[in-house]
Structures are given as structure tokens and as C-alpha cells.
Design an enzyme around this catalytic site. Sequence first.
Site, PDB file in Angstrom:
ATOM      1  CD  GLU A  60      30.745  43.225  37.249  1.00  5.19           C
ATOM      2  OE1 GLU A  60      30.257  44.280  37.710  1.00  5.19           O
ATOM      3  OE2 GLU A  60      31.815  42.733  37.661  1.00  5.19           O
TER       4      GLU A  60
ATOM      5  CB  CYS B  16      28.245  45.317  53.777  1.00  8.63           C
ATOM      6  SG  CYS B  16      26.947  46.496  54.048  1.00  8.63           S
TER       7      CYS B  16
HETATM    8  P1  NAD Z   1      33.014  44.238  44.060  1.00  2.65           P
HETATM    9  O1  NAD Z   1      34.014  45.148  44.642  1.00  2.65           O
HETATM   10  O2  NAD Z   1      33.485  42.992  43.393  1.00  2.65           O
HETATM   11  O3  NAD Z   1      32.152  45.018  42.949  1.00  2.65           O
HETATM   12  C1  NAD Z   1      31.562  46.275  43.236  1.00  2.65           C
HETATM   13  C2  NAD Z   1      31.609  47.148  41.989  1.00  2.65           C
HETATM   14  O4  NAD Z   1      32.955  47.449  41.673  1.00  2.65           O
HETATM   15  C3  NAD Z   1      31.002  46.465  40.771  1.00  2.65           C
HETATM   16  O5  NAD Z   1      30.215  47.398  40.078  1.00  2.65           O
HETATM   17  C4  NAD Z   1      32.215  46.013  39.963  1.00  2.65           C
HETATM   18  O6  NAD Z   1      31.988  46.055  38.584  1.00  2.65           O
HETATM   19  C5  NAD Z   1      33.293  46.988  40.360  1.00  2.65           C
HETATM   20  N1  NAD Z   1      34.631  46.368  40.455  1.00  2.65           N
HETATM   21  C6  NAD Z   1      34.915  45.116  40.902  1.00  2.65           C
HETATM   22  N2  NAD Z   1      36.244  44.927  40.919  1.00  2.65           N
HETATM   23  C7  NAD Z   1      36.810  46.066  40.465  1.00  2.65           C
HETATM   24  C8  NAD Z   1      38.162  46.474  40.272  1.00  2.65           C
HETATM   25  N3  NAD Z   1      39.187  45.670  40.515  1.00  2.65           N
HETATM   26  N4  NAD Z   1      38.378  47.727  39.815  1.00  2.65           N
HETATM   27  C9  NAD Z   1      37.342  48.562  39.563  1.00  2.65           C
HETATM   28  N5  NAD Z   1      36.047  48.207  39.743  1.00  2.65           N
HETATM   29  C10 NAD Z   1      35.777  46.982  40.184  1.00  2.65           C
HETATM   30  O7  NAD Z   1      31.953  43.908  45.204  1.00  2.65           O
HETATM   31  P2  NAD Z   1      30.771  42.873  45.153  1.00  2.65           P
HETATM   32  O8  NAD Z   1      31.339  41.486  45.197  1.00  2.65           O
HETATM   33  O9  NAD Z   1      29.832  43.216  44.073  1.00  2.65           O
HETATM   34  O10 NAD Z   1      30.035  43.190  46.536  1.00  2.65           O
HETATM   35  C11 NAD Z   1      30.394  42.585  47.748  1.00  2.65           C
HETATM   36  C12 NAD Z   1      31.252  43.488  48.589  1.00  2.65           C
HETATM   37  O11 NAD Z   1      30.574  44.719  48.803  1.00  2.65           O
HETATM   38  C13 NAD Z   1      31.506  42.934  49.985  1.00  2.65           C
HETATM   39  O12 NAD Z   1      32.846  43.145  50.316  1.00  2.65           O
HETATM   40  C14 NAD Z   1      30.595  43.746  50.877  1.00  2.65           C
HETATM   41  O13 NAD Z   1      31.011  43.857  52.225  1.00  2.65           O
HETATM   42  C15 NAD Z   1      30.618  45.059  50.188  1.00  2.65           C
HETATM   43  N6  NAD Z   1      29.469  45.878  50.515  1.00  2.65           N
HETATM   44  C16 NAD Z   1      29.666  46.923  51.364  1.00  2.65           C
HETATM   45  C17 NAD Z   1      28.593  47.714  51.759  1.00  2.65           C
HETATM   46  C18 NAD Z   1      28.800  48.849  52.694  1.00  2.65           C
HETATM   47  O14 NAD Z   1      27.935  49.730  52.753  1.00  2.65           O
HETATM   48  N7  NAD Z   1      29.901  48.889  53.432  1.00  2.65           N
HETATM   49  C19 NAD Z   1      27.308  47.429  51.267  1.00  2.65           C
HETATM   50  C20 NAD Z   1      27.148  46.355  50.382  1.00  2.65           C
HETATM   51  C21 NAD Z   1      28.243  45.593  50.015  1.00  2.65           C
END
Ligand code: NAD
Length: 546
Positions: free
Chosen positions: A225, A330
Site C-alpha cells: 500500500e 532483505c
Molecule cells: P510488511 O510486512 O510491513 O508488509 C508486507 C505486506 O504485508 C504488505 O503488502 C502489507 O500490506 C502486508 N502487511 C503488513 N502488516 C501486516 C499485518 N500485520 N497483517 C497482514 N498483512 C500485513 O513489510 P514491508 O515493510 O513492506 O517490507 C520490508 C520487510 O520485507 C523487511 O522485513 C524485509 O526484510 C522483508 N523482505 C524480505 C524479502 C525476502 O525475500 N526474504 C524480500 C524483500 C523484503
Amino acid sequence: MLSTRIARLRHRCACSYATVATRPALSGLNTVARSKAEQISRDWNGTSATGENTKNFIGGEFMESSATKYIDVVDPSTQTLLTRVPETTSAEFEQAVDAASQAFKTWSKTTVLTRQRVIFELQRLIRENSDALAASIVLEQGKTLPDAHGDILRGLQVVEHAASAPSLLFGEKIEVSRDMDTEVRKVPLGVTASIAPFNFPAMIPLWSIPMATVTGNTLILKPSERDPGAAMIIAELCQRAGLPPGVINVVHGTIPTVNSICDHPAIRAISFVGGDRAGKHIYNRGTQNGKRVQSNMGAKNHAVIMPDANKNLALNSIVGAAFGAAGQRCMAISVVILIGTAQAWLPDLITLAQNLKVSGGFEKGADLGPVISPAAKERILSLIASAEQEGGKLHLDGRNITVPGYEHGNFVGPTVIEADPSMRCYKEEIFGPALVVLRAETLDDAIDIINANRYGNGTAIFTQSGATARKFETNVEVGQIGINIPIPVPLPMFSWSGNKASALGDLGFYGKSAIEFYTMKKTTTSLWKAEDALASKASVNMPTHH
Ligand code: NAD
């Protein structure tokens, strides 16, 4: 002073359904950024960068949502409102799943060659429109323009890999008895879903879109979002490439939309990439509802520098991998372990970090841009402060950086913290431009530190010794290992292999794992008696497989 400013910005930018456009549209952007924003709004149907609403994409139509809640997407380098993202309503979500279910009936019956041709066309269109995609990424996510092109390229490589589906989907067949064959085919699952994070707005949707669709599935995508623009452009490119209506659909929002994905009985599989909290929740809720779930989560990636390393290569690689994308990868190197006499290289590492240029993503020569939001900045600053409070040493402190022309941006300068593994800044994922430095005497000590860490996404060693590298590779319990390479993300003919607390689910993204993830096996045993080719006589006995 700084904290007052952050609090003010936070108040103005909180994503919680409040419009931040207190200034006229785009007045916060400079000429370059403004012209890119206007062009995006003119050229693309699903997104805006001039303050209009982002649309849902359902059944091949870009549709204005009738949501009552919207989330503001702002340029993180200026806080300018770019677009408003709906919290897709439950009726719209239902419509998207219906469209995907209907489309599956015909799409799953197309031949793999038909699907491959769409993928070829998608590949061409993404290349042709990479400037628009990159501009959208810079505006909404904040990374630098060359890095935004890298974001697209790494997604494009998955599209290119998906084009080899005809061989990836090969089944198995053997004659199990005379004239009797058993055949295993990989068939699509049905409607699948993908939930993406903010940090790679093009790459991560492209981890799922090509692999899900080329295998004959349909897909509901929920982009972050915080920066959905690139996903909307990609959706339009999928349409132009010939993906029939309903094969991919884009819905938006936060927890309610995610929960609808986890609960909807028609959705068979979920791909998630993001933070630990959401990842565990989605894995648990999705699997309890009988879905196949792959969940890639947080990380703490260590690089080890041995005293025999090529110093120039090691230091430059680590500085690039720690601070590129403002540390919001990540696979960013977030911890460096200096072994023995390599500890004397710390001042040179600090100088390299200090020399990086922090600026708006469109600025020439910018090495890193802002972090995604004022809240993210505040979190990063608090983790840096905690290191000071816990006795860590701040060798380079980027907290008070000011960036000319971008005074309202969420900037944090490169920060180098000497710490120990008991400190919060080491234990928690910072996800910002802050590198933790640890010292160790031997390779064994470094391996022990890394293996004691709960995450297992990536790690790297810099050494000139094959034996040292081999020992490291054999003993370190991390899924993706670089030898003289700082960010060892495998190309898509292999599969993502982060492990431990960095991933849940057995099947990784792209590569052969993705084929397994997006298909189920059908086994058919058939009997075509040779003699029946001429004349036949019914057999009343059970088959004995002789
Ligand atoms: P985030 O978890 O805040 O959001 C990711 C998705 O989940 C979004 O679409 C969001 O709307 C949804 N979301 C967020 N909180 C939620 C909840 N409580 N319940 C249900 N859905 C929820 O992550 P972010 O801040 O967008 O991305 C950063 C994180 O992603 C870092 O921790 C990073 O390490 C990780 N990441 C991991 C990889 C990998 O391949 N391991 C790759 C990229 C990013």
C-alpha cells in the site's frame, strides 16, 4: 529539534487513512520529478502520481474503488502526495476472486506454448517501458534511478526464466506393466495470490506474476500500500501482452485485504514477501485454511572479512551492499565481522561510507535516497540510539543529515555502529542504512556468531583462500552464501533459498521450486493393450501389473 520535525512530518504523513495534501498537487516536487509524475498519470490507466486514486484491476478493467478508506502514498524525499490507495472493499475483493476463478477455466486449458508467447511479449513490453516503471519506483519508493532499473531487471529475469516453462513443466512417464503406462503431469492449482512488500515494487510482483500465470494459474496481487504504482503499470503491461481478463487482478489495502486473501476458499496458494509479523500471520492463517503458502521474511545478513581478502573488493562490496537502497533490501549486508588484522580496515570502511552521496532518487550521482516513511526513519533512529545507550560505538552517525533541496525527506545518512551480539541494533532487523560492525579473532568465531543468529537469508565471506571459503560454506547455516560476492541472490534458474527465521514454507520463489509451488501432480495410469489394436476380448480379472 530533529525529533520535533520528524514528529511533525509523521503527523502529516501517517498512512492511516488521512490525506496529507496540504499543499497544491506536486508543488513539493522539483521539475524533473514533476514531469515524470505527470507523465505517469497521463500514460497509465491504473495509477497516478499527481494525487489521483490508484484503481483496482479486476477482470481486465481498471476500476475506481468505492472504498471509504484510502491510504496516501507520498514521495519519501519530499512528502508530496502522489496517489491514494483504496482499501479494496469486500465486494470488490469478491469480484476479483470471481474474475480469477472464471478466467482459470479457460486459461488453465490453454497450451503452455500459448502462455509462453504471452510471457515473451511481456518481457518485451517491460523492457520497452522500463523508464516509466523506474520513474514510478523512484517517486513512490525513493530509491535511486539506477537502482530502480536494477529492481526491474531482477524481476525481468524471472519473466525470462518463465519463458522456459515448456521444459520446466515436463512430466514423467514410464511403462509400469506391459502396455500400461503411468504418467505424472504438473497441473495448475487454480486462483493464487501474492502479497508484496514496499522495498522492491517491481521485482517482487514479478517473482509471482510470470511463474503463476505461465503454469496456468490465475492471480490476485496485493502490492504494498506504500508504493503500488509499479504493480499497476505491470498489470497494464500484462494486459497489453495478451493475458486474458481475470488472469491477473490487483486489489489493494492493508490487513483486511490480506485476511480476505488468507480466508477465501477459492484461493489455493499465497506467496508472501515482507516482514516477520505479517509473514508468520499469513503463513499460519493461510495454511490453517488449507492453502499452500510461501513466506519470505526478515533478515540479518553477515559479511565476514578475512585478513587475506582483497581489501578494495571487500570494502567496496560491503559498503555498496550495506547502504545501497538505503539498506532497505532483505539481502542488504547489515553486519560485517572483521577478523584479526582486517579490523585495521575499519577506518577505510568508514571513509567509503562517509563519501556516499545521499539525495533524491532522480539526482545524478545519488548513492542512496530516503527511507520509506517518517515512521521507518524514527524506528531506525531509535535503534541507532539504543546502540549508544547499550554501550555501542557510533563510528559514523547519519542521524542528523540534511539533504539540500529535500529538507522534508526521510533521510538517514550512512551509519556505522560497532556493537556486540547482545545489543538491540544487532538482534533486530534495522532495514535502514546502518551497518553493525563486530570483531572476531577467527573464522570459527564468525561462523558461531552467524549460526547463533535466528535469521538465515544471506551471508558472504571475503577471502583469497579457497579452503577458508569452503570451510565457511560448509559450516555456515544460512541459505544463500556469497564468496567474494556481497548479495548472493541466485538468478531465477535457481530458487530463492533463505532459511531459518527468514522463510516459512518448503517451496522457494522462482526456479524449479516455483514450478512445484504453482502446480500439483496428477498421476494417470492407462492401459492400451497391443492386441486391442486388432481385436479385443473383455478381461474380468483385477489387473496384476505383470
Ligand atoms: P510488511 O510486512 O510491513 O508488509 C508486507 C505486506 O504485508 C504488505 O503488502 C502489507 O500490506 C502486508 N502487511 C503488513 N502488516 C501486516 C499485518 N500485520 N497483517 C497482514 N498483512 C500485513 O513489510 P514491508 O515493510 O513492506 O517490507 C520490508 C520487510 O520485507 C523487511 O522485513 C524485509 O526484510 C522483508 N523482505 C524480505 C524479502 C525476502 O525475500 N526474504 C524480500 C524483500 C523484503
